[in-house]
Scaffold this active site. Structure first.
Site, PDB file in Angstrom:
ATOM      1  N   GLY A  79       2.078 -17.759  36.501  1.00  0.00           N
ATOM      2  CA  GLY A  79       2.255 -17.288  37.868  1.00  0.00           C
ATOM      3  C   GLY A  79       3.712 -17.352  38.308  1.00  0.00           C
ATOM      4  O   GLY A  79       4.603 -16.878  37.624  1.00  0.00           O
ATOM      5  N   GLY A 106       6.552 -18.533  35.851  1.00  0.00           N
ATOM      6  CA  GLY A 106       7.019 -17.782  34.686  1.00  0.00           C
ATOM      7  C   GLY A 106       5.979 -17.666  33.603  1.00  0.00           C
ATOM      8  O   GLY A 106       4.798 -17.506  33.881  1.00  0.00           O
ATOM      9  N   ASP A 118       1.398  -8.815  46.977  1.00  0.00           N
ATOM     10  CA  ASP A 118       0.021  -8.812  46.498  1.00  0.00           C
ATOM     11  C   ASP A 118       0.052  -9.185  45.015  1.00  0.00           C
ATOM     12  O   ASP A 118       0.834  -8.621  44.254  1.00  0.00           O
ATOM     13  CB  ASP A 118      -0.565  -7.416  46.690  1.00  0.00           C
ATOM     14  CG  ASP A 118      -2.041  -7.326  46.353  1.00  0.00           C
ATOM     15  OD1 ASP A 118      -2.611  -8.320  45.843  1.00  0.00           O
ATOM     16  OD2 ASP A 118      -2.628  -6.263  46.596  1.00  0.00           O
ATOM     17  N   GLY A 139      -1.141 -10.483  36.393  1.00  0.00           N
ATOM     18  CA  GLY A 139      -1.323 -10.950  35.017  1.00  0.00           C
ATOM     19  C   GLY A 139      -1.499  -9.802  34.041  1.00  0.00           C
ATOM     20  O   GLY A 139      -0.988  -9.833  32.922  1.00  0.00           O
ATOM     21  N   ASP A 140      -2.211  -8.771  34.464  1.00  0.00           N
ATOM     22  CA  ASP A 140      -2.387  -7.589  33.616  1.00  0.00           C
ATOM     23  C   ASP A 140      -1.048  -6.916  33.334  1.00  0.00           C
ATOM     24  O   ASP A 140      -0.766  -6.514  32.205  1.00  0.00           O
ATOM     25  CB  ASP A 140      -3.329  -6.585  34.284  1.00  0.00           C
ATOM     26  CG  ASP A 140      -4.737  -7.123  34.453  1.00  0.00           C
ATOM     27  OD1 ASP A 140      -5.147  -7.983  33.646  1.00  0.00           O
ATOM     28  OD2 ASP A 140      -5.418  -6.703  35.400  1.00  0.00           O
TER      29      ASP A 140
END
Length: 109
Positions: A52, A55, A80, A85-86
């Site tokens: 997150g 890093g 947002d 992660g994608d």
């Protein structure tokens, strides 16, 4: 969908990796690396952990044993986090496909 359920656990978010190993609530870099090593004992030769706002970390089996690299997240104003992660995983995969080393791929992501 069945194939996805059997997929190698190479990509993990920090919380998910630590929860799975009974290390919930731990956020130190050393613990994240320990979690990746434990996941590698289950088969994958490389584990990428997104952390997150902290890093990302890549741990792999190098020529002289376990190697790892971490990079900090870039300072941004978060609007947002949907699919963050994608996007991280996709960028890392593209960099690897282009032949970049782990540290450069992580920085690119």
């Amino acid at each position: 969908l069945r194939a996805a359920r059997r997929a190698d656990p190479r990509w993990k978010g920090r919380r998910r990796a630590l929860d799975r190993l009974g290390l919930a609530g731990v956020d130190r870099a050393a613990d994240v690396i320990a979690a990746a090593k434990t996941l590698m004992e289950r088969g994958p030769s490389r584990v990428v952990i997104s952390r997150g706002g902290s890093g990302g970390t890549v741990v792999w089996k190098g020529e002289q044993g376990i190697a790892w690299v971490s990079t900090p997240a870039l300072p941004v104003q978060v609007v947002d986090t949907t699919a963050a992660g994608d996007a991280f995983r996709a960028a890392f995969a593209v960099a690897c496909a282009e032949g970049r080393e782990a540290e450069e791929s992580l920085a690119f992501a």
